[in-house]
Motif scaffolding. Structure first.
Motif, mmCIF file in Angstrom:
data_model
loop_
_atom_site.group_PDB
_atom_site.id
_atom_site.type_symbol
_atom_site.label_atom_id
_atom_site.label_comp_id
_atom_site.label_asym_id
_atom_site.label_seq_id
_atom_site.Cartn_x
_atom_site.Cartn_y
_atom_site.Cartn_z
ATOM 1 N N GLU A 624 0.854 -1.184 0.000
ATOM 2 C CA GLU A 624 0.000 0.000 0.000
ATOM 3 C C GLU A 624 0.893 1.238 0.000
ATOM 4 O OE1 GLU A 624 -3.500 0.216 2.683
ATOM 5 O OE2 GLU A 624 -2.480 1.974 3.550
ATOM 6 N N GLY A 625 0.574 2.211 -0.817
ATOM 7 C CA GLY A 625 1.388 3.412 -0.860
ATOM 8 C C GLY A 625 0.603 4.613 -1.347
ATOM 9 N N GLU A 626 1.050 5.777 -0.929
ATOM 10 C CA GLU A 626 0.449 7.019 -1.396
ATOM 11 C C GLU A 626 1.554 8.038 -1.656
ATOM 12 O OE1 GLU A 626 -3.223 10.068 -0.378
ATOM 13 O OE2 GLU A 626 -2.299 8.933 1.253
ATOM 14 N N THR A 627 1.546 8.605 -2.840
ATOM 15 C CA THR A 627 2.492 9.641 -3.225
ATOM 16 C C THR A 627 1.740 10.954 -3.401
ATOM 17 O OG1 THR A 627 3.899 8.035 -4.356
ATOM 18 C CG2 THR A 627 4.201 10.342 -4.933
ATOM 19 N N THR A 628 2.279 12.010 -2.815
ATOM 20 C CA THR A 628 1.639 13.324 -2.886
ATOM 21 C C THR A 628 2.616 14.337 -3.475
ATOM 22 O OG1 THR A 628 0.314 12.829 -0.925
ATOM 23 C CG2 THR A 628 0.478 15.132 -1.573
ATOM 24 N N SER A 638 -2.344 13.578 -5.710
ATOM 25 C CA SER A 638 -1.984 12.387 -4.939
ATOM 26 C C SER A 638 -2.456 11.140 -5.662
ATOM 27 C CB SER A 638 -2.582 12.439 -3.529
ATOM 28 O OG SER A 638 -3.996 12.406 -3.569
ATOM 29 N N LEU A 639 -1.734 10.047 -5.402
ATOM 30 C CA LEU A 639 -2.102 8.748 -5.953
ATOM 31 C C LEU A 639 -1.987 7.719 -4.840
ATOM 32 C CD1 LEU A 639 -2.806 6.825 -8.292
ATOM 33 C CD2 LEU A 639 -0.344 6.628 -8.733
ATOM 34 N N PHE A 640 -3.103 7.047 -4.538
ATOM 35 C CA PHE A 640 -3.136 5.993 -3.528
ATOM 36 C C PHE A 640 -3.279 4.655 -4.224
ATOM 37 C CE2 PHE A 640 -5.542 3.069 -0.832
ATOM 38 C CZ PHE A 640 -4.746 3.052 0.311
ATOM 39 N N LEU A 641 -2.466 3.686 -3.790
ATOM 40 C CA LEU A 641 -2.495 2.353 -4.375
ATOM 41 C C LEU A 641 -2.492 1.310 -3.275
ATOM 42 C CD1 LEU A 641 -2.124 0.317 -6.791
ATOM 43 C CD2 LEU A 641 0.347 0.588 -6.432
ATOM 44 N N ASN A 642 -3.398 0.341 -3.385
ATOM 45 C CA ASN A 642 -3.429 -0.789 -2.460
ATOM 46 C C ASN A 642 -3.599 -2.069 -3.285
ATOM 47 O OD1 ASN A 642 -5.404 -2.779 -0.780
ATOM 48 N ND2 ASN A 642 -3.962 -1.787 0.593
ATOM 49 N N TYR A 643 -2.644 -2.999 -3.088
ATOM 50 C CA TYR A 643 -2.689 -4.266 -3.820
ATOM 51 C C TYR A 643 -2.562 -5.412 -2.831
ATOM 52 C CZ TYR A 643 -0.994 -8.272 -6.494
ATOM 53 O OH TYR A 643 -0.833 -9.534 -7.013
ATOM 54 N N ASN A 644 -3.446 -6.398 -2.954
ATOM 55 C CA ASN A 644 -3.415 -7.576 -2.098
ATOM 56 C C ASN A 644 -3.478 -8.825 -2.965
ATOM 57 O OD1 ASN A 644 -3.863 -6.676 0.971
ATOM 58 N ND2 ASN A 644 -5.081 -5.333 -0.357
ATOM 59 N N ASN A 645 -2.472 -9.678 -2.800
ATOM 60 C CA ASN A 645 -2.462 -10.964 -3.478
ATOM 61 C C ASN A 645 -2.706 -12.055 -2.442
ATOM 62 O OD1 ASN A 645 -0.324 -13.445 -4.120
ATOM 63 N ND2 ASN A 645 -1.644 -12.888 -5.839
ATOM 64 N N ILE A 646 -3.825 -12.766 -2.580
ATOM 65 C CA ILE A 646 -4.177 -13.860 -1.679
ATOM 66 C C ILE A 646 -4.056 -15.168 -2.452
ATOM 67 C CG2 ILE A 646 -5.993 -14.876 -0.251
ATOM 68 C CD1 ILE A 646 -7.170 -12.103 0.090
ATOM 69 N N ALA A 647 -3.248 -16.073 -1.929
ATOM 70 C CA ALA A 647 -3.068 -17.375 -2.577
ATOM 71 C C ALA A 647 -3.401 -18.464 -1.566
ATOM 72 C CB ALA A 647 -1.630 -17.524 -3.072
ATOM 73 N N LEU A 648 -4.594 -19.050 -1.704
ATOM 74 C CA LEU A 648 -5.025 -20.144 -0.844
ATOM 75 C C LEU A 648 -4.865 -21.458 -1.595
ATOM 76 C CD1 LEU A 648 -8.310 -18.601 0.630
ATOM 77 C CD2 LEU A 648 -5.993 -18.464 1.545
ATOM 78 N N PRO A 649 -4.636 -22.540 -0.878
ATOM 79 C CA PRO A 649 -4.459 -23.831 -1.566
ATOM 80 C C PRO A 649 -5.758 -24.279 -2.230
ATOM 81 C CG PRO A 649 -4.606 -24.168 0.799
ATOM 82 C CD PRO A 649 -4.528 -22.685 0.594
ATOM 83 N N SER A 650 -5.611 -25.150 -3.209
ATOM 84 C CA SER A 650 -6.782 -25.699 -3.894
ATOM 85 C C SER A 650 -7.639 -26.461 -2.869
ATOM 86 C CB SER A 650 -6.324 -26.641 -5.007
ATOM 87 O OG SER A 650 -7.424 -27.200 -5.671
#
Length: 733
Positions: A624-628, A638-650
């Motif tokens: 997560e980051g924000e640049t102003t 400003s630019l706000f970015l939030n990225y979440n990678n969830i990897a659960l087993p099959s």
């Protein structure tokens, strides 16, 4: 049983309420002059009056006089408080990011003035100004201990302030009508504090000394302003604030649209010297800033701050009961929001309401709120009366005892109202502890709910005790919420819990060129479920290191061990093809976090956070980051970015959640502002545009143009669009 422990326990709390009196003071002379408020201190009266000076440094040290002088002078003519300010620095490179009113102090040059008009160390009025004469006002509650809850800039009141730039200093002139404040008739003394941010030398200073381990706007550390003549009766004129709103909207999902004209009004009536009566009829909040979208990976609801002006004044009287995170019995954002027959959250029209709030006398505060919402039969939403009565009694120096009663009741009988939903009532008592020097603070509360399907129990209770010194900080927080406790107007994340949260922090102040302070914190959180034979269902054990640098940047490193026993199925991915994690299963995983905040005074500022580790039975990577970028004083990008990678087993699945939010804020002058916010969230399947133009053509009177546009993210088809033209005007009668 010996009475000694009880006596010592009582003595402990009594001693917490007392301490040494404030040492700094100055006299506010009575002068009949009326200076021109132009920011230039050229009237002869400024040479004859006195005020606060000899500011103390708060940062980077709190043990020396401020290197950059600040001089304040005050006088009153019986109707207005006049303030002259002279602020020095080492150059003329003043940091003023924006010309918009109600700026936050961090990262820019400004000075703030705080007035505790009832001398209770709990509530205060704040007025601020910067080198270009931009004004801000705020309400401080709860003693100013917590910046996230005790500082509210949504409050508005009439006053005037201007500044003028000179070589290596600026001057400000301020006029605050006494009718804009509340105080006791015949009062001869207020508690006062001023704090200043100087970005050119990276110095923060205060008039009355504040230790760095305390909030810079803590009301525990104030001096006295003594009036040469007793203050007379504070009579605020009747204020009428009508509005007209023209709105065109189209819902592409329901395939309907409309254009309508809406009218309503607010009124403000002063009752005595300490009470406000606010009245609203057919209110409209379309001009309120849109909420920030949040990516929620938890099983629970997330609370968002109240921004509607009607609910702001004396809001702590209503909202400070219980525990704000787990057991808050009153959350004003519940009013005007409802759940339809399909389980969707939608707006519920407010027909009108009243708020009576303020000081009855030196020791008692009263709050009464009653709001009527409209019936929406097509969505199975009843018309409800939402009422709360709060009474608060000051004890010792800065502590208080509060009592409240909440009633949410259906206004008439309808077929779609379930019997158990006809009404919900909550009764409670809270004790809020704050020592004179704010070293100790605490909260102890007990609440009970009542509803048609009442059972034994229905309780919520909690105890919090915190200690804060220069080298050590600690607290212990205990919460109990019964399985049948219910508060329809509150924020209760979940019921049937016993929660323990304990923090121990060791703080170091090294003699370093780079680091101002750093600390280690051990913070375990544990939750048990009484209905499951007191089984432990959650824990989050955190160990963190935080460093604050001399250039105002901060770095945090955190290790966390999390344990979750799912009592029911949970699908964190929530897609058409994902499979929920099974209930009655146990998960234990570790997470590593890193967070950094750069100096906000720079033209280019950045803050970022990353998490790497386990997530239930899989893995999580989050950034997560924000640049102003500041193009002062006209634009903030400003630019706000939030990225979440969830990897659960099959077979549980995987997901990439993106939240991207650019924002542009332009200030053409101190009265014309334009902001545009874009929010893309694939978790919520929404791309939203919100653009708002505001023209403040007269004091507290505005013209707004607000445009909203929302799309589904997968196929970019429109879902909802609206445009509002709203006109409000403040009239003193």
């Amino acid at each position: 049983m010996s009475k000694t422990p009880c006596v010592l326990f009582l003595l402990f709390f009594v001693l917490l309420g007392f301490g040494q009196a404030s040492k700094k003071s100055f006299v506010v002379k009575f002068v009949s002059d009326i200076p021109k408020i132009d920011g230039i201190l050229d009237e002869p009266v400024w040479q004859t009056v006195d005020g606060p000076k000899d500011f103390q440094q708060y940062f980077p040290s709190d043990s020396v006089l401020a290197k950059q002088p600040t001089i304040i002078k005050m006088f009153s003519n019986g109707t207005t408080l006049y303030i002259g300010i002279k602020v020095f620095s080492n150059g003329n490179n003043w940091i003023v990011p924006s010309l918009e009113r109600d700026f936050r102090a961090g990262g820019n040059d400004n000075i703030s003035l705080m007035f505790d008009t009832f001398n209770d160390g709990t509530n205060a009025f704040l007025f601020g100004i910067n080198p270009l004469g931009v004004n801000r006002e705020a309400l401080i509650s709860g003693g100013g201990q917590r910046p996230e809850t005790d500082f509210n800039t949504s409050w508005d009141v009439k006053w005037k302030g201007e500044s003028k730039l000179f070589e290596n200093y600026y001057t400000s002139e301020i006029a605050i009508p006494l009718t804009s404040l509340k105080f006791r008739e015949g009062e001869t003394k207020w508690r006062f504090q001023s704090y200043r941010f100087d970005m050119q030398t990276n110095e923060r200073s205060v008039w009355s000394h504040v230790p760095q381990n305390q909030s810079i706007f803590s009301l525990a550390f104030m001096g006295d302003m003594v009036f040469e003549r007793p203050l007379g009766k504070s009579r605020t004129p009747l204020a009428l604030i009508p509005y007209i709103n023209t709105m065109a909207e189209k819902d592409y999902v329901l395939e309907n649209g409309s254009t309508n004209l809406k009218m309503g009004a607010d009124a403000k009536v002063a009752i005595g010297n300490g009470m406000n009566l606010d009245i609203t009829v057919n209110p409209d909040f379309s001009n309120v800033e849109v909420d920030d979208i949040i990516t929620n990976l938890t099983r629970f609801e997330v609370s968002l701050p109240e921004k509607r002006q009607f609910f702001i004044d004396n809001s702590d009287l209503f909202s400070s009961f219980g525990g704000s995170r787990d057991a808050n019995p009153f959350f004003s954002r519940r009013i005007g929001i409802a759940t339809d027959s399909a389980g969707n959250t939608i707006e519920n029209q407010i027909l009108g309401g009243i708020r009576l709030s303020g000081k009855l006398n030196e020791n008692w505060r009263l709050g009464v709120l009653s709001i009527q919402t409209d019936e929406d039969a097509s969505n199975h939403i009843a018309s409800n009366n939402n009422t709360m009565i709060a009474l608060q009694k000051k004890v010792f120096a800065r502590s208080n005892i509060g009592f409240f009663f909440i009633n949410r009741q259906s206004f008439k009988t309808s077929d779609f109202i379930e019997p158990e939903d006809e009404f919900n009532r909550v009764l409670g008592i809270d004790y809020n502890l704050a020592s004179q020097d704010n070293t100790w603070n605490g909260k102890f509360y007990a609440h009970k709910s009542f509803q048609p399907d009442d059972h034994q129990g229905n309780y919520s209770a909690g105890a919090f005790l915190g200690y804060n010194s220069r080298n050590f900080a600690a607290f212990s927080d205990w919460v109990y919420v019964d399985n049948d406790f219910r508060s329809d107007l509150g924020f209760i994340r979940r019921t049937d819990i016993i929660k323990s949260a304990t923090s121990i922090e060791r703080i170091f102040w090294p003699q370093s060129r780079w680091i101002n302070k750093h600390s280690f914190q051990f913070f375990p959180i544990l939750i048990w479920r009484p209905m499951l034979d007191y089984k432990k269902t959650d824990h989050d054990i955190k160990l963190s290191w935080l460093a604050q640098f001399k250039d105002q940047s901060e770095l945090t490193v955190e290790l966390s061990n999390q344990f979750v026993y799912l009592t029911e199925d949970f699908d964190p991915i929530d897609s058409d093809t994902s499979i929920p994690l099974p209930g009655s299963e146990t998960f234990n995983f570790n997470v590593v976090g890193l967070e950094y905040q750069s100096n906000r005074a720079k033209a280019l500022a950045f803050k970022g956070k990353t998490l790497v580790g386990g997530f239930f039975n899989g893995r999580l990577f989050s950034v997560e980051g924000e640049t102003t970028v500041r193009l002062q004083p006209k634009a903030i990008l400003s630019l706000f970015l939030n990225y979440n990678n969830i990897a659960l087993p099959s077979p549980y699945g995987k997901a990439d959640f993106w939240l991207v939010s650019p924002k542009v804020k332009l200030t053409f002058s101190k009265s014309i502002f334009w902001s545009t916010l874009i929010q893309y969230s694939n978790q919520q399947d929404n791309l939203g545009f919100n653009s708002r133009l505001q023209w403040r053509f007269a004091p507290l009177s505005d013209f707004f143009i607000v445009y909203n546009d929302n799309y589904f993210v997968n196929n970019f088809e429109p879902r909802y669009r609206s445009i509002n033209l709203k006109f409000t005007y403040w009239i003193n009668l």
